[in-house]
Design an enzyme around this catalytic site. Structure first.
Site, mmCIF file in Angstrom:
data_model
loop_
_atom_site.group_PDB
_atom_site.id
_atom_site.type_symbol
_atom_site.label_atom_id
_atom_site.label_comp_id
_atom_site.label_asym_id
_atom_site.label_seq_id
_atom_site.Cartn_x
_atom_site.Cartn_y
_atom_site.Cartn_z
ATOM 1 N N LYS A 35 0.815 -1.224 0.000
ATOM 2 C CA LYS A 35 0.000 0.000 0.000
ATOM 3 C C LYS A 35 0.848 1.273 0.000
ATOM 4 C CE LYS A 35 -1.133 0.290 4.932
ATOM 5 N NZ LYS A 35 -0.365 1.498 5.258
ATOM 6 N N GLY A 182 14.689 1.347 24.544
ATOM 7 C CA GLY A 182 14.893 0.110 23.785
ATOM 8 C C GLY A 182 15.819 0.381 22.608
ATOM 9 N N GLU A 203 13.646 5.719 30.428
ATOM 10 C CA GLU A 203 13.264 4.304 30.330
ATOM 11 C C GLU A 203 12.532 3.895 31.602
ATOM 12 O OE1 GLU A 203 13.261 1.595 28.188
ATOM 13 O OE2 GLU A 203 12.395 0.609 29.950
ATOM 14 N N GLY A 269 8.033 0.691 21.743
ATOM 15 C CA GLY A 269 7.711 -0.607 21.150
ATOM 16 C C GLY A 269 6.862 -0.456 19.901
ATOM 17 N N ASP A 309 7.088 -9.077 11.696
ATOM 18 C CA ASP A 309 6.616 -8.329 12.878
ATOM 19 C C ASP A 309 5.131 -8.520 13.168
ATOM 20 O OD1 ASP A 309 9.162 -7.392 12.738
ATOM 21 O OD2 ASP A 309 8.644 -5.265 12.644
ATOM 22 N N ALA A 317 14.285 -7.497 11.025
ATOM 23 C CA ALA A 317 14.171 -7.711 9.576
ATOM 24 C C ALA A 317 14.715 -9.080 9.185
ATOM 25 C CB ALA A 317 14.934 -6.607 8.854
ATOM 26 N N HIS A 452 45.883 -10.184 12.501
ATOM 27 C CA HIS A 452 46.364 -9.131 13.390
ATOM 28 C C HIS A 452 46.657 -7.881 12.572
ATOM 29 C CE1 HIS A 452 48.370 -7.275 16.763
ATOM 30 N NE2 HIS A 452 49.412 -7.017 15.994
#
Ligand code: NAI
Length: 469
Positions: A35, A182, A203, A269, A309, A317, A452
């Protein structure tokens, strides 16, 4: 008659476009309904956009310290509008890449808003009207949207979510209050602090980054504080008012504190997005606000799957892409190449193999179990830690504050978890994720040399420390 597909995917974010590309490569006739813009949240207003701004802001921050490295630059400045333009160009280039792949593979990209109807029919509404499509299989990959903050003043002008802040090309951020410590909160704090904004980070929980290993979250809090960010953990926000800027009214340890800033970012969130997705003639089960799926990612409607999600506990992702690949492999009857957790030989605990990367300075990356989680499932462990202050590459780059912590199961010496805090941690974690997924032990991890000077040499230091314990 409705156009028909082997696979119709709703949502063109990393879950959706990964599924489409893999399905088309397997010879399935594939369509994707979107969309807004190809790329979803991750590309357009999430991972890629944020990391582009992080790249630019960190360049500005480094330039300010360049004298230490014998480099001089007069009148260092940034142009926020140009920075946003660079970010837009990066997003556009990435989107064009995906678009090109779609065209090459013959994937149909259908713009409009989808509603699933009975019999795997999908109705798509757009400015051109209404169309109907038919599919043998459907994957829902509609993602998530910011979770709103329900306090007085949360709807005031200037109280923004991350997608709005990422769109702004005028500099309005001399002072920024961020609600939520977060992943989005700490990454945005890093960006705006690097651009010399005064940042307040609020937080509610006692520590930043929720379920993250406590030593890691404490190290991050210390570093953010050292850089001038005011971090308030265990703090509650009660309301936001407007008087010469926005004022966040917070309380911490019984004390009332007022934080004044030009803009407030809410990052508390994200919640699954399914608005308008289900027709009245279908019945999808939801649980705790998420679209419910079984262990094969199938919803309560047969042959309709959901990934990413919209359904996941872990909103990342690469998790969406991995789930999408798994579902397409199932539909195409292929052997699965993807696993989200493993139980290596001789072990009894399920080990998550999803790398978790946070793009702060220094970067944070973790995989598998923390020591606490391993002990909680009854595992005996050996832990090893290496402080990056001793690492040659860290000394060269003058970024000596981080550490590498590795967790081994005590009998097999198999690696079961890793937490890395240092520059390039987000790249280094892949070696650790491979080791956890493949059930490699300390001896096997020591077999290969690490060049290294590299940050990765610290991995050998952490293994040696664990084996001494
Ligand atoms: P989050 O779930 O990571 O953090 C939200 C934070 O807000 C939590 O620590 C919570 O305790 C706090 N909070 C909730 N209500 C509050 C309140 N009223 N006052 C103060 N604090 C409050 O969610 P976030 O940061 O919004 O990110 C959303 C999703 O996006 C996450 O699942 C994350 O994994 C993903 N993401 C991943 C990134 C990465 O992998 N680098 C980057 C950005 C986002």
């Amino acid at each position: 008659m409705a156009k028909s597909y082997d696979l119709l995917i709703i949502g063109a974010g990393p879950g959706g476009y990964t599924a489409a590309i893999r399905a088309a490569k397997e010879g399935l006739k594939t369509g994707v309904i979107e969309k807004e813009k190809l790329g979803g949240t991750c590309l357009n207003r999430g991972c890629i956009s944020t990391k582009a701004l992080l790249h630019a802001s960190s360049m500005f921050s480094m330039m300010q310290k360049c004298d230490e490295f014998g480099v001089s630059a007069d009148s260092i400045a940034f142009d926020f509008k140009k920075m946003q333009q660079y970010k837009k160009n990066a997003v556009r280039d990435y989107r064009n890449e995906i678009h090109g792949t779609f065209e090459k593979l013959g994937i149909d990209l259908i713009y409009g808003t989808a509603t699933i109807r009975r019999g795997k029919t999908v109705e798509v509404k757009s400015d051109k009207g209404k169309d109907f499509y038919q599919a043998k299989h459907i994957i829902i990959a509609t993602g998530a949207v910011p979770r709103p903050l329900s306090i007085p003043g949360a709807d005031l002008d200037g109280v923004w979510y991350s997608d709005r802040i990422l769109k702004e090309d005028k500099w309005k951020f001399d002072r920024l209050t961020i609600i939520g410590g977060g992943v989005i909160g700490v990454e945005m704090a890093t960006i705006f602090n690097a651009l010399c904004a005064k940042v307040y980070l609020v937080e509610r929980a006692p520590h930043l980054l929720g379920p993250m290993d406590q030593e890691v979250s404490e190290a991050l809090k210390e570093e953010l504080t050292r850089r001038g960010i005011r971090v308030y953990c265990g703090a509650n926000i009660h309301k936001i008012t407007k008087e010469e800027g926005l004022i966040c009214h917070i309380s911490k340890d019984g004390e009332e504190i007022l934080l004044r800033s030009g803009c407030v970012l809410v990052a508390v969130g994200r919640q699954p997005y399914t608005d308008g997705l289900f027709g009245e003639d279908v019945n999808f089960q939801m649980k705790d606000g998420k679209l419910e799926v079984d262990s094969e990612f199938m919803t309560s409607e047969p042959e309709v799957y959901a990934v990413g999600d919209v359904t996941a506990d872990i909103q990342l992702a690469h998790v969406a892409a991995a789930q999408a690949t798994y579902v397409v492999e199932k539909i195409a009857k292929k052997v699965h190449t993807i696993r989200l957790s493993v139980v290596p030989n001789g072990m009894y605990a399920k080990l998550p193999v999803v790398p978790n990367c946070i793009y702060t300075e220094p970067e944070i990356a973790t995989v598998g179990l923390t020591e606490e989680a391993a002990l909680a499932c009854g595992m005996k462990v050996r832990c090893g830690k290496y402080s990056m202050g001793e690492n040659g590459r860290s000394i060269i780059s003058r970024e000596e504050g981080g550490f590498i912590r590795l967790i081994f199961e005590a009998y097999s010496n198999n690696l079961v978890g890793a937490q890395i805090v240092c520059p390039r941690a987000t790249d280094m974690i892949s070696e650790m994720a491979t080791a956890v997924a493949a059930g490699l032990n300390a001896g096997q991890l020591m077999m290969a040399m690490r060049a290294h000077p590299t940050y990765s040499e610290g991995i050998a230091g952490a293994i040696e420390d664990a084996m001494r314990s």
